[in-house]
Design an enzyme around this catalytic site. Structure first.
Site, PDB file in Angstrom:
ATOM      1  N   ASP A   1       0.853  -1.191   0.000  1.00 40.16           N
ATOM      2  CA  ASP A   1       0.000   0.000   0.000  1.00 40.16           C
ATOM      3  C   ASP A   1       0.888   1.240   0.000  1.00 40.16           C
ATOM      4  O   ASP A   1       2.030   1.205   0.450  1.00 40.16           O
ATOM      5  CB  ASP A   1      -1.010  -0.009   1.158  1.00 40.16           C
ATOM      6  CG  ASP A   1      -0.408  -0.505   2.463  1.00 40.16           C
ATOM      7  OD1 ASP A   1       0.811  -0.758   2.505  1.00 40.16           O
ATOM      8  OD2 ASP A   1      -1.165  -0.639   3.449  1.00 40.16           O
TER       9      ASP A   1
ATOM     10  N   GLU B   1      -5.550   3.607   3.947  1.00 39.26           N
ATOM     11  CA  GLU B   1      -5.961   4.243   5.209  1.00 39.26           C
ATOM     12  C   GLU B   1      -7.439   4.627   5.187  1.00 39.26           C
ATOM     13  O   GLU B   1      -8.055   4.742   6.236  1.00 39.26           O
ATOM     14  CB  GLU B   1      -5.085   5.474   5.501  1.00 39.26           C
ATOM     15  CG  GLU B   1      -3.615   5.145   5.729  1.00 39.26           C
ATOM     16  CD  GLU B   1      -3.348   4.391   7.024  1.00 39.26           C
ATOM     17  OE1 GLU B   1      -4.295   4.174   7.807  1.00 39.26           O
ATOM     18  OE2 GLU B   1      -2.190   4.003   7.249  1.00 39.26           O
TER      19      GLU B   1
END
Ligand SMILES: [Zn+2]
Ligand SMILES: [Zn+2]
Length: 456
Positions: free
Chosen positions: A115, A185
């Protein structure tokens, strides 16, 4: 290594004895291990990449430069790269997901995910490469931006792993997919990529793997968790509406600030009084915003909530509790029926429980023990943190495993343990991974995992 060489010598002498010619040019792949000298030679460049990423963090859904950098690194290594995957958000959102694919003969398809997004946190580490980036949020608020979750470690580890595997192409076979994911997130980047046709663009994986750095472990160690490992996460907004007016004349109003305060307090009773005590649950009010001036009673206040749990019944109990509390508090305050609080469950930002497939986890654990030593592999308990990583396995269709990589400077970790002090966790403005040993362990671990899943 000594055992491997011994086994090879024995195999060769056995082959010679039996006259088996195919064993005369053996491949070491079943015992292939990362190329450590090459990694050490790569390390200065990898550290440079890490620091550049750390200096230029980008918030969720805005990972334009990070994605472009990862894409160019993978392209330079010979991967076929597809960018711009994940266009399902709000209109105009480009989608910064990318995949690099390398086909290397028949064999399993392995997807490794990193990520890429950073957080609205103002960095306070004081490091020479600390971020000074500032952005204005859609709310108008200015904020610093920081890789406070260490996703820059993940991107750099992915590049380091790619370099290893490209250099060792004759020691594995199959299709390798390296994936750069945006918006972890906000917990919707993985599903955005899936809904944008990720698995029409790349082969369906047999295994899906990721790593995450960990602020609770010294660098050099790794951790595994079998089965459910991370909680499901649900985001809820509450628009608390009242009747505004002059601050000196509350009798003419229904004050949403007081009502919001009351709701926040009553929400605290849901986990303690409504969910089963043996079922883990968390309900946090993360933001509260309302009002423009001290002598104006505003029309509304906005609350943003985050909830965690491990089972669907608990989740539904939490959601129902939030609705009940919000409405009940508004009724008690005399808010008119047409101004009742609006409770919105944000489906696009739901993350299911992350389940580490137990069979695959055993294989990953064996690889990690091999490469970092059994004494450096910890069994970690499930946590209430959440991830959208499981979405890439289509929620159980393809086996997924995420392992953890210790990120704390070992001397600092030992000191904190001895003194009983608490080290900064991920998402803290003080979180500062020790990059070199963290990257080394992450790259060695991930490379070994892939080599063992794709033997020649
Ligand atoms: Zn993270
Ligand atoms: Zn995070």
């Amino acid at each position: 290594m000594r055992h491997n060489r011994l086994a090879l010598t024995l195999a060769l002498s056995l082959a010679a004895t039996l006259g088996i010619s195919s064993l005369a040019t053996p491949t070491l792949a079943a015992n292939a291990t990362p190329d450590r000298p090459r990694l050490e030679a790569d390390m200065p460049q990898l550290l440079q990449l890490y620091k550049e990423l750390h200096l230029a963090p980008e918030l969720s859904r805005m990972e334009e430069k990070t994605a472009a950098r990862l894409a160019s690194e993978l392209r330079a290594l010979g991967f076929t790269v597809t960018e711009g995957i994940g266009k399902y958000f709000s209109p105009g959102y480009k989608g910064y997901g990318l995949v690099g694919v390398m086909k290397n003969g028949d064999g399993p398809t392995v997807l490794v995910r990193a990520d890429m997004d950073a957080l609205p946190v103002e960095e306070k580490t004081g490091l020479p490469y600390a971020s000074t980036v500032k952005v204005r949020l859609p709310s108008g608020q200015e904020t610093g931006v920081m890789h406070a979750c260490g996703h820059d470690i993940h991107v750099t580890s992915l590049v380091g792993t790619a370099r290893q595997l490209v250099a060792m192409k004759n020691q594995w076979r199959g299709t390798l997919i390296l994936l750069g994911q945006p918006a972890e997130e906000t917990i919707d980047g993985a599903i955005a990529m899936v809904r944008d046709g990720l698995y029409d663009k790349v082969p369906k994986p047999d295994y899906v793997i990721a790593l995450h750095d960990w602020s609770g472990m010294p660098a050099g160690r790794v951790g595994v968790t079998s089965g459910p490992a991370m909680a499901q996460s649900t985001q809820i907004d509450i628009r608390v509406r009242g009747v505004g007016g002059h601050g000196s004349a509350p009798q003419t109003t229904r004050d949403p600030v007081v009502l919001a305060a009351s709701i926040v307090m009553q929400l605290q009773t849901i986990v303690s009084r409504s969910t089963a005590p043996q079922e883990p649950a968390v309900l946090t009010v993360g933001t509260i915003h309302g009002g423009t001036k001290r002598n104006i009673i505003p029309e509304e206040v906005k609350l943003e909530l985050n909830m965690r749990s491990y089972n669907e019944d608990t989740r539904q109990t939490l959601i129902a509790g939030v609705r009940r509390v919000a409405r009940g508090a508004a009724i008690a305050m005399g808010v008119p029926e047409d101004r009742m609080p609006e409770v919105t469950v944000i489906d696009a930002e739901f993350a299911p429980v992350v389940i580490n497939d137990p069979k695959l986890n055993l294989r990953v654990e064996a690889s990690l023990r091999k490469v970092v030593g059994a004494e450096n592999v910890d069994q970690l308990p499930a946590v209430m943190g959440s991830e959208d990583f499981g979405r890439l396995g289509l929620d159980g269709k393809f086996p997924t495993v995420m392992f953890r990589v210790g990120a704390v400077n070992p001397a600092e970790y030992a000191k904190a343990t001895a003194e009983g002090t608490v080290l900064p966790s991920t998402h803290s403005p003080l979180f500062a991974p020790d990059p070199e040993p963290t990257l080394r362990t992450g790259i060695l671990g991930m490379t070994q995992v892939v080599l063992d899943l794709m033997p020649r």
